[in-house]
Design an enzyme around this catalytic site. Sequence first.
Site, PDB file in Angstrom:
ATOM      1  N   ARG A  46      40.085  55.806 -21.494  1.00 49.94           N
ATOM      2  CA  ARG A  46      39.423  55.247 -22.679  1.00 49.94           C
ATOM      3  C   ARG A  46      39.267  56.350 -23.731  1.00 49.94           C
ATOM      4  NH1 ARG A  46      34.227  55.376 -22.702  1.00 49.94           N
ATOM      5  NH2 ARG A  46      33.906  54.486 -20.639  1.00 49.94           N
ATOM      6  N   TYR A  98      42.143  39.690 -45.927  1.00 50.22           N
ATOM      7  CA  TYR A  98      42.415  38.955 -44.694  1.00 50.22           C
ATOM      8  C   TYR A  98      41.140  38.226 -44.232  1.00 50.22           C
ATOM      9  CZ  TYR A  98      43.246  38.047 -39.761  1.00 50.22           C
ATOM     10  OH  TYR A  98      43.326  37.446 -38.541  1.00 50.22           O
ATOM     11  N   ASP A 170      43.016  49.380 -46.549  1.00 49.61           N
ATOM     12  CA  ASP A 170      43.818  48.643 -45.570  1.00 49.61           C
ATOM     13  C   ASP A 170      45.254  48.630 -46.102  1.00 49.61           C
ATOM     14  OD1 ASP A 170      45.152  46.708 -44.080  1.00 49.61           O
ATOM     15  OD2 ASP A 170      43.386  45.431 -43.843  1.00 49.61           O
ATOM     16  N   LYS A 195      51.539  44.516 -37.399  1.00 51.64           N
ATOM     17  CA  LYS A 195      52.453  43.977 -38.402  1.00 51.64           C
ATOM     18  C   LYS A 195      53.685  44.877 -38.566  1.00 51.64           C
ATOM     19  CE  LYS A 195      49.333  40.789 -38.785  1.00 51.64           C
ATOM     20  NZ  LYS A 195      48.106  41.309 -38.294  1.00 51.64           N
TER      21      LYS A 195
HETATM   22  O1  P1T Z   1      45.263  40.998 -36.224  1.00 54.83           O
HETATM   23  P1  P1T Z   1      44.769  42.398 -36.198  1.00 54.83           P
HETATM   24  O2  P1T Z   1      45.757  43.389 -35.659  1.00 54.83           O
HETATM   25  O3  P1T Z   1      43.425  42.534 -35.537  1.00 54.83           O
HETATM   26  O4  P1T Z   1      44.580  42.861 -37.732  1.00 54.83           O
HETATM   27  C1  P1T Z   1      43.698  42.251 -38.629  1.00 54.83           C
HETATM   28  C2  P1T Z   1      44.206  42.387 -40.044  1.00 54.83           C
HETATM   29  C3  P1T Z   1      43.673  43.351 -40.876  1.00 54.83           C
HETATM   30  N1  P1T Z   1      44.110  43.531 -42.142  1.00 54.83           N
HETATM   31  C4  P1T Z   1      45.089  42.778 -42.643  1.00 54.83           C
HETATM   32  C5  P1T Z   1      45.547  42.986 -44.052  1.00 54.83           C
HETATM   33  C6  P1T Z   1      45.686  41.774 -41.864  1.00 54.83           C
HETATM   34  O5  P1T Z   1      46.658  41.036 -42.410  1.00 54.83           O
HETATM   35  C7  P1T Z   1      45.218  41.557 -40.541  1.00 54.83           C
HETATM   36  C8  P1T Z   1      45.773  40.477 -39.683  1.00 54.83           C
HETATM   37  N2  P1T Z   1      46.413  39.448 -40.405  1.00 54.83           N
HETATM   38  C9  P1T Z   1      46.992  38.338 -39.854  1.00 54.83           C
HETATM   39  C10 P1T Z   1      46.956  38.041 -38.552  1.00 54.83           C
HETATM   40  C11 P1T Z   1      47.625  37.437 -40.831  1.00 54.83           C
HETATM   41  O6  P1T Z   1      48.407  36.547 -40.441  1.00 54.83           O
HETATM   42  O7  P1T Z   1      47.376  37.599 -42.027  1.00 54.83           O
END
Ligand code: P1T
Length: 379
Positions: A46, A98, A170, A195
Amino acid sequence: MKFNTKTIHGGQEIDPAYGAVMPPIYQTSTYAQSTPGGHKGYEYSRTHNPTRTALEKSFASLENGKYGLAFASGMAAIDAVIKLLKPGDEVISTNDLYGGTYRLFTKVYEKFGIKFHFIGMENAKHIESYVNANTKLIWVETPTNPMLNIIDIASTANIAKKHDVLLAVDNTFATPYLQQPLNLGADIVMHSATKYLGGHSDVVMGALIVNSPKLAEKLSFLQNASGAVSGPQDCFLMLRGIKTLHLRMQRHCENAKVVAEYLKNHPKIENVYWPGFEDHPNHNTAKSQMRDFGGMISFTTKDNNYDESVRIVERLKLFVLAESLGGVESLSGHPASMTHASIPKEEREKTGVVDSLIRLSVGIEDIDDLIEDLNQALA
Ligand code: P1T
Protein backbone atom coordinates in the site's frame (compact mmCIF):
# COMPACT_ATOMS: atom_id res chain seq x y z
CA MET A 1 14.86 14.11 -22.83
CA LYS A 2 12.18 15.01 -25.40
CA PHE A 3 8.54 14.04 -24.85
CA ASN A 4 8.43 11.18 -27.38
CA THR A 5 11.40 9.57 -25.63
CA LYS A 6 9.95 10.15 -22.15
CA THR A 7 6.86 8.08 -22.99
CA ILE A 8 9.14 5.09 -23.61
CA HIS A 9 11.99 5.62 -21.16
CA GLY A 10 10.74 8.13 -18.54
CA GLY A 11 11.24 6.65 -15.08
CA GLN A 12 11.76 3.19 -16.52
CA GLU A 13 15.17 1.75 -15.79
CA ILE A 14 16.38 -1.66 -16.88
CA ASP A 15 15.48 -4.05 -14.04
CA PRO A 16 18.65 -4.52 -11.97
CA ALA A 17 17.86 -8.18 -11.08
CA TYR A 18 17.78 -9.79 -14.56
CA GLY A 19 17.92 -6.94 -17.05
CA ALA A 20 14.19 -7.06 -17.90
CA VAL A 21 13.48 -4.20 -20.31
CA MET A 22 9.90 -3.78 -19.06
CA PRO A 23 9.52 -3.15 -15.29
CA PRO A 24 8.44 -6.51 -13.83
CA ILE A 25 5.04 -6.93 -12.18
CA TYR A 26 5.94 -7.18 -8.49
CA GLN A 27 2.81 -9.05 -7.47
CA THR A 28 3.50 -8.96 -3.76
CA SER A 29 1.82 -7.33 -0.79
CA THR A 30 4.88 -7.44 1.47
CA TYR A 31 8.70 -7.64 1.57
CA ALA A 32 11.08 -9.68 3.77
CA GLN A 33 12.97 -7.78 6.47
CA SER A 34 16.25 -9.05 7.95
CA THR A 35 15.58 -7.21 11.21
CA PRO A 36 12.65 -4.88 12.07
CA GLY A 37 13.04 -1.97 9.65
CA GLY A 38 15.85 -3.78 7.76
CA HIS A 39 14.49 -3.83 4.20
CA LYS A 40 15.48 -2.80 0.68
CA GLY A 41 13.25 0.28 0.47
CA TYR A 42 9.93 -1.59 0.32
CA GLU A 43 7.88 -2.67 3.36
CA TYR A 44 4.27 -3.04 2.29
CA SER A 45 2.60 -2.53 -1.11
CA ARG A 46 0.00 0.00 0.00
CA THR A 47 2.94 2.27 0.85
CA HIS A 48 5.25 1.41 -2.08
CA ASN A 49 5.59 -1.20 -4.79
CA PRO A 50 8.44 -1.32 -7.36
CA THR A 51 6.11 -1.55 -10.39
CA ARG A 52 4.15 1.43 -9.05
CA THR A 53 7.38 3.33 -8.40
CA ALA A 54 8.36 2.92 -12.07
CA LEU A 55 4.96 4.21 -13.15
CA GLU A 56 5.01 7.11 -10.69
CA LYS A 57 8.37 8.18 -12.09
CA SER A 58 6.97 7.90 -15.60
CA PHE A 59 3.97 10.10 -14.67
CA ALA A 60 6.34 12.72 -13.21
CA SER A 61 8.57 12.62 -16.28
CA LEU A 62 5.64 13.06 -18.71
CA GLU A 63 4.37 16.15 -16.90
CA ASN A 64 7.86 17.58 -16.40
CA GLY A 65 7.29 17.31 -12.65
CA LYS A 66 9.41 16.02 -9.78
CA TYR A 67 6.95 13.67 -8.06
CA GLY A 68 4.21 11.36 -9.39
CA LEU A 69 1.60 9.39 -7.47
CA ALA A 70 -0.64 6.59 -8.78
CA PHE A 71 -4.15 6.07 -7.38
CA ALA A 72 -6.86 3.44 -7.82
CA SER A 73 -8.92 5.83 -9.98
CA GLY A 74 -9.10 9.42 -11.12
CA MET A 75 -11.67 10.04 -8.39
CA ALA A 76 -9.28 8.67 -5.73
CA ALA A 77 -6.64 11.12 -6.97
CA ILE A 78 -9.07 14.06 -6.71
CA ASP A 79 -10.17 12.81 -3.30
CA ALA A 80 -6.55 13.01 -2.07
CA VAL A 81 -6.27 16.63 -3.25
CA ILE A 82 -9.45 17.66 -1.39
CA LYS A 83 -8.18 15.90 1.74
CA LEU A 84 -5.42 18.54 1.87
CA LEU A 85 -8.20 20.92 3.02
CA LYS A 86 -10.04 21.36 6.32
CA PRO A 87 -13.55 22.47 7.33
CA GLY A 88 -14.12 26.16 6.52
CA ASP A 89 -11.80 26.11 3.50
CA GLU A 90 -13.18 27.20 0.13
CA VAL A 91 -12.55 25.91 -3.38
CA ILE A 92 -13.18 27.73 -6.65
CA SER A 93 -13.96 25.18 -9.34
CA THR A 94 -14.76 25.16 -13.03
CA ASN A 95 -18.55 24.98 -13.46
CA ASP A 96 -18.35 22.69 -16.49
CA LEU A 97 -16.56 19.56 -15.27
CA TYR A 98 -16.83 15.79 -15.05
CA GLY A 99 -20.07 14.86 -13.24
CA GLY A 100 -18.23 12.56 -10.82
CA THR A 101 -15.98 15.41 -9.69
CA TYR A 102 -19.03 17.61 -9.08
CA ARG A 103 -20.62 14.74 -7.13
CA LEU A 104 -17.51 14.22 -4.96
CA PHE A 105 -17.32 17.94 -4.17
CA THR A 106 -21.01 18.49 -3.43
CA LYS A 107 -22.23 15.14 -2.05
CA VAL A 108 -19.15 14.08 -0.09
CA TYR A 109 -17.07 17.11 0.88
CA GLU A 110 -19.67 19.86 1.38
CA LYS A 111 -20.96 17.97 4.41
CA PHE A 112 -17.47 18.14 5.93
CA GLY A 113 -17.67 21.92 5.81
CA ILE A 114 -15.74 22.65 2.61
CA LYS A 115 -17.38 25.24 0.39
CA PHE A 116 -17.25 25.00 -3.41
CA HIS A 117 -17.91 27.82 -5.85
CA PHE A 118 -18.65 26.54 -9.37
CA ILE A 119 -17.95 29.33 -11.83
CA GLY A 120 -17.18 30.06 -15.48
CA MET A 121 -13.41 30.48 -15.66
CA GLU A 122 -12.81 31.81 -19.16
CA ASN A 123 -12.19 35.24 -17.65
CA ALA A 124 -9.37 35.24 -15.07
CA LYS A 125 -10.73 38.43 -13.37
CA HIS A 126 -13.97 36.55 -12.69
CA ILE A 127 -11.99 33.90 -10.81
CA GLU A 128 -10.27 36.53 -8.67
CA SER A 129 -13.60 38.02 -7.58
CA TYR A 130 -14.34 34.74 -5.72
CA VAL A 131 -11.04 34.63 -3.80
CA ASN A 132 -11.30 35.39 -0.07
CA ALA A 133 -9.27 34.61 3.05
CA ASN A 134 -10.69 31.06 3.18
CA THR A 135 -9.88 30.18 -0.43
CA LYS A 136 -7.32 27.37 -0.47
CA LEU A 137 -7.69 25.73 -3.89
CA ILE A 138 -8.60 26.58 -7.47
CA TRP A 139 -9.76 23.48 -9.37
CA VAL A 140 -9.48 23.76 -13.15
CA GLU A 141 -10.49 21.27 -15.79
CA THR A 142 -9.29 22.25 -19.28
CA PRO A 143 -10.50 21.36 -21.83
CA THR A 144 -13.69 20.90 -19.84
CA ASN A 145 -15.81 17.76 -19.91
CA PRO A 146 -18.04 17.79 -21.92
CA MET A 147 -18.27 21.35 -23.33
CA LEU A 148 -14.62 21.67 -24.40
CA ASN A 149 -14.18 25.13 -22.88
CA ILE A 150 -10.58 26.22 -22.46
CA ILE A 151 -9.26 27.91 -19.33
CA ASP A 152 -6.08 29.98 -19.41
CA ILE A 153 -3.79 28.09 -17.04
CA ALA A 154 -1.00 30.71 -16.85
CA SER A 155 -3.40 33.58 -15.99
CA THR A 156 -5.16 31.42 -13.39
CA ALA A 157 -1.77 30.46 -11.93
CA ASN A 158 -0.91 34.16 -11.54
CA ILE A 159 -4.07 34.72 -9.52
CA ALA A 160 -3.40 31.61 -7.42
CA LYS A 161 0.16 32.73 -6.67
CA LYS A 162 -0.90 36.31 -5.86
CA HIS A 163 -3.32 35.02 -3.21
CA ASP A 164 -1.23 32.05 -2.03
CA VAL A 165 -3.86 29.53 -3.18
CA LEU A 166 -3.10 26.11 -4.69
CA LEU A 167 -3.93 25.59 -8.36
CA ALA A 168 -4.83 22.04 -9.45
CA VAL A 169 -5.44 21.22 -13.12
CA ASP A 170 -7.32 18.13 -14.31
CA ASN A 171 -5.31 17.42 -17.47
CA THR A 172 -7.27 14.31 -18.49
CA PHE A 173 -8.64 15.61 -21.83
CA ALA A 174 -5.39 17.23 -22.99
CA THR A 175 -2.73 14.79 -21.71
CA PRO A 176 0.85 15.97 -21.20
CA TYR A 177 1.44 15.46 -24.93
CA LEU A 178 -0.76 18.49 -25.62
CA GLN A 179 -0.42 20.58 -22.46
CA GLN A 180 1.82 20.65 -19.39
CA PRO A 181 0.17 22.64 -16.58
CA LEU A 182 3.16 22.58 -14.19
CA ASN A 183 5.18 24.47 -16.83
CA LEU A 184 2.38 27.07 -16.88
CA GLY A 185 2.47 27.59 -13.10
CA ALA A 186 0.02 25.00 -11.72
CA ASP A 187 0.88 23.32 -8.40
CA ILE A 188 -0.87 19.99 -8.97
CA VAL A 189 -1.69 18.10 -12.17
CA MET A 190 -4.34 15.43 -11.96
CA HIS A 191 -5.28 12.72 -14.49
CA SER A 192 -7.92 10.14 -14.92
CA ALA A 193 -5.19 7.86 -16.33
CA THR A 194 -8.07 5.55 -17.22
CA LYS A 195 -8.40 7.65 -20.37
CA TYR A 196 -5.62 8.69 -22.79
CA LEU A 197 -2.63 7.79 -20.59
CA GLY A 198 -3.68 4.12 -20.41
CA GLY A 199 -5.25 4.47 -23.84
CA HIS A 200 -6.71 0.97 -24.23
CA SER A 201 -9.83 1.03 -22.03
CA ASP A 202 -8.47 -1.75 -19.84
CA VAL A 203 -7.36 0.03 -16.64
CA VAL A 204 -9.01 2.40 -14.14
CA MET A 205 -6.40 4.67 -12.53
CA GLY A 206 -5.64 8.18 -11.32
CA ALA A 207 -2.47 10.25 -11.18
CA LEU A 208 -1.17 13.32 -9.37
CA ILE A 209 2.04 15.11 -10.32
CA VAL A 210 3.67 17.96 -8.35
CA ASN A 211 6.99 19.79 -8.06
CA SER A 212 6.91 20.88 -4.41
CA PRO A 213 8.53 18.33 -2.03
CA LYS A 214 6.19 19.51 0.77
CA LEU A 215 3.09 18.90 -1.34
CA ALA A 216 4.46 15.55 -2.50
CA GLU A 217 5.00 14.51 1.10
CA LYS A 218 1.46 15.50 2.13
CA LEU A 219 -0.14 13.75 -0.85
CA SER A 220 1.92 10.63 -0.47
CA PHE A 221 0.97 10.54 3.24
CA LEU A 222 -2.71 10.70 2.18
CA GLN A 223 -2.18 8.07 -0.54
CA ASN A 224 -0.79 5.65 2.08
CA ALA A 225 -3.15 6.67 4.91
CA SER A 226 -6.34 6.34 2.84
CA GLY A 227 -4.99 3.48 0.73
CA ALA A 228 -6.65 3.99 -2.68
CA VAL A 229 -3.56 2.79 -4.54
CA SER A 230 -3.25 1.07 -7.91
CA GLY A 231 -2.15 -2.56 -8.08
CA PRO A 232 1.02 -3.80 -9.80
CA GLN A 233 -0.75 -5.42 -12.79
CA ASP A 234 -2.59 -2.19 -13.52
CA CYS A 235 0.66 -0.22 -13.18
CA PHE A 236 2.29 -2.53 -15.71
CA LEU A 237 -0.58 -2.09 -18.20
CA MET A 238 -0.42 1.68 -17.70
CA LEU A 239 3.33 1.72 -18.38
CA ARG A 240 2.73 -0.27 -21.57
CA GLY A 241 -0.04 2.07 -22.70
CA ILE A 242 2.03 5.20 -22.07
CA LYS A 243 4.74 4.02 -24.49
CA THR A 244 2.51 4.95 -27.45
CA LEU A 245 0.87 8.05 -25.97
CA HIS A 246 2.54 10.45 -28.43
CA LEU A 247 1.58 8.35 -31.47
CA ARG A 248 -1.98 7.84 -30.33
CA MET A 249 -2.52 11.50 -29.46
CA GLN A 250 -1.28 12.60 -32.87
CA ARG A 251 -3.85 10.37 -34.59
CA HIS A 252 -6.65 11.26 -32.12
CA CYS A 253 -6.09 14.94 -32.99
CA GLU A 254 -5.94 14.33 -36.76
CA ASN A 255 -9.12 12.23 -36.77
CA ALA A 256 -11.00 14.62 -34.46
CA LYS A 257 -10.27 17.56 -36.77
CA VAL A 258 -11.86 15.72 -39.71
CA VAL A 259 -14.87 14.64 -37.60
CA ALA A 260 -15.36 18.18 -36.20
CA GLU A 261 -15.34 19.71 -39.69
CA TYR A 262 -17.67 17.01 -41.01
CA LEU A 263 -20.16 17.69 -38.20
CA LYS A 264 -19.93 21.45 -38.65
CA ASN A 265 -21.01 21.09 -42.29
CA HIS A 266 -23.76 18.55 -41.61
CA PRO A 267 -27.26 19.98 -42.19
CA LYS A 268 -28.73 18.25 -39.12
CA ILE A 269 -26.15 19.61 -36.66
CA GLU A 270 -26.67 22.82 -34.70
CA ASN A 271 -23.52 23.35 -32.54
CA VAL A 272 -20.16 21.64 -32.61
CA TYR A 273 -17.89 22.18 -29.61
CA TRP A 274 -14.22 21.68 -30.48
CA PRO A 275 -11.42 24.11 -29.49
CA GLY A 276 -9.72 23.82 -32.89
CA PHE A 277 -12.37 25.98 -34.62
CA GLU A 278 -11.24 29.56 -35.11
CA ASP A 279 -14.65 30.75 -33.91
CA HIS A 280 -14.45 28.70 -30.67
CA PRO A 281 -14.58 31.41 -27.97
CA ASN A 282 -11.30 30.23 -26.37
CA HIS A 283 -9.50 29.19 -29.56
CA ASN A 284 -6.56 31.55 -29.01
CA THR A 285 -5.99 30.33 -25.46
CA ALA A 286 -6.13 26.75 -26.73
CA LYS A 287 -3.60 27.61 -29.42
CA SER A 288 -1.26 29.24 -26.95
CA GLN A 289 -1.27 26.53 -24.26
CA MET A 290 -1.92 23.33 -26.24
CA ARG A 291 0.12 21.67 -28.99
CA ASP A 292 -3.06 20.54 -30.79
CA PHE A 293 -6.78 20.39 -29.99
CA GLY A 294 -7.35 16.86 -28.73
CA GLY A 295 -9.68 14.01 -29.59
CA MET A 296 -12.91 15.09 -27.87
CA ILE A 297 -15.90 16.73 -29.58
CA SER A 298 -19.42 17.50 -28.37
CA PHE A 299 -22.39 18.52 -30.52
CA THR A 300 -26.13 19.18 -30.56
CA THR A 301 -28.61 18.51 -33.34
CA LYS A 302 -31.02 21.05 -34.84
CA ASP A 303 -33.92 18.97 -33.48
CA ASN A 304 -32.50 19.66 -30.01
CA ASN A 305 -34.40 16.69 -28.77
CA TYR A 306 -33.50 14.08 -26.11
CA ASP A 307 -35.02 11.13 -28.00
CA GLU A 308 -33.41 12.00 -31.33
CA SER A 309 -29.96 12.25 -29.70
CA VAL A 310 -30.49 8.92 -27.96
CA ARG A 311 -31.46 7.38 -31.32
CA ILE A 312 -28.25 8.73 -32.90
CA VAL A 313 -25.99 7.21 -30.23
CA GLU A 314 -27.93 3.94 -30.47
CA ARG A 315 -27.41 3.85 -34.26
CA LEU A 316 -23.66 4.52 -34.09
CA LYS A 317 -21.73 1.26 -34.51
CA LEU A 318 -17.99 2.05 -34.47
CA PHE A 319 -18.53 4.86 -31.95
CA VAL A 320 -19.50 2.43 -29.20
CA LEU A 321 -22.03 3.91 -26.77
CA ALA A 322 -20.18 3.80 -23.45
CA GLU A 323 -18.98 5.81 -20.46
CA SER A 324 -15.32 6.88 -20.58
CA LEU A 325 -13.07 8.23 -23.33
CA GLY A 326 -9.49 8.36 -24.54
CA GLY A 327 -9.07 4.75 -25.67
CA VAL A 328 -7.90 3.72 -29.14
CA GLU A 329 -11.52 2.89 -30.03
CA SER A 330 -14.07 5.61 -30.71
CA LEU A 331 -16.81 6.04 -28.12
CA SER A 332 -20.02 8.05 -28.00
CA GLY A 333 -21.87 9.27 -24.96
CA HIS A 334 -25.00 11.12 -23.93
CA PRO A 335 -23.77 13.29 -21.01
CA ALA A 336 -27.24 14.25 -19.69
CA SER A 337 -28.13 10.63 -18.98
CA MET A 338 -24.64 9.19 -18.48
CA THR A 339 -21.45 10.97 -17.35
CA HIS A 340 -23.19 14.14 -16.11
CA ALA A 341 -26.44 12.68 -14.76
CA SER A 342 -25.30 13.47 -11.20
CA ILE A 343 -25.41 17.22 -11.92
CA PRO A 344 -28.91 18.73 -11.43
CA LYS A 345 -30.58 19.54 -14.80
CA GLU A 346 -30.73 23.32 -14.10
CA GLU A 347 -27.03 23.36 -13.19
CA ARG A 348 -25.82 21.36 -16.19
CA GLU A 349 -28.02 23.26 -18.65
CA LYS A 350 -26.45 26.55 -17.50
CA THR A 351 -23.13 25.32 -18.89
CA GLY A 352 -24.63 23.93 -22.13
CA VAL A 353 -25.03 20.28 -21.13
CA VAL A 354 -28.52 20.11 -22.64
CA ASP A 355 -30.56 16.93 -23.13
CA SER A 356 -29.60 16.69 -26.81
CA LEU A 357 -25.83 16.99 -26.30
CA ILE A 358 -23.76 14.11 -27.70
CA ARG A 359 -20.09 13.61 -26.80
CA LEU A 360 -17.61 11.79 -29.03
CA SER A 361 -14.24 10.39 -28.08
CA VAL A 362 -12.66 10.09 -31.52
CA GLY A 363 -10.45 7.02 -31.69
CA ILE A 364 -7.58 6.11 -33.98
CA GLU A 365 -9.47 3.93 -36.48
CA ASP A 366 -9.43 4.73 -40.21
CA ILE A 367 -11.08 8.13 -40.59
CA ASP A 368 -13.16 7.00 -43.61
CA ASP A 369 -14.86 4.34 -41.50
CA LEU A 370 -15.56 6.83 -38.71
CA ILE A 371 -17.17 9.32 -41.11
CA GLU A 372 -19.24 6.54 -42.70
CA ASP A 373 -20.47 5.51 -39.25
CA LEU A 374 -21.53 9.09 -38.44
CA ASN A 375 -23.17 9.39 -41.87
CA GLN A 376 -25.38 6.35 -41.37
CA ALA A 377 -26.29 7.33 -37.80
CA LEU A 378 -27.25 10.88 -38.79
CA ALA A 379 -29.09 9.85 -41.99
O1 P1T B 1 -13.16 7.47 -13.84
P1 P1T B 1 -11.98 7.91 -13.05
O2 P1T B 1 -10.69 7.29 -13.49
O3 P1T B 1 -12.18 7.79 -11.57
O4 P1T B 1 -11.76 9.48 -13.36
C1 P1T B 1 -12.69 10.47 -13.07
C2 P1T B 1 -12.56 11.63 -14.04
C3 P1T B 1 -11.89 12.77 -13.65
N1 P1T B 1 -11.72 13.82 -14.48
C4 P1T B 1 -12.19 13.79 -15.73
C5 P1T B 1 -12.00 14.97 -16.63
C6 P1T B 1 -12.88 12.67 -16.20
O5 P1T B 1 -13.35 12.68 -17.46
C7 P1T B 1 -13.09 11.56 -15.33
C8 P1T B 1 -13.86 10.36 -15.75
N2 P1T B 1 -14.72 10.60 -16.85
C9 P1T B 1 -15.54 9.66 -17.42
C10 P1T B 1 -15.70 8.42 -16.96
C11 P1T B 1 -16.30 10.16 -18.57
O6 P1T B 1 -16.87 9.35 -19.34
O7 P1T B 1 -16.35 11.37 -18.77
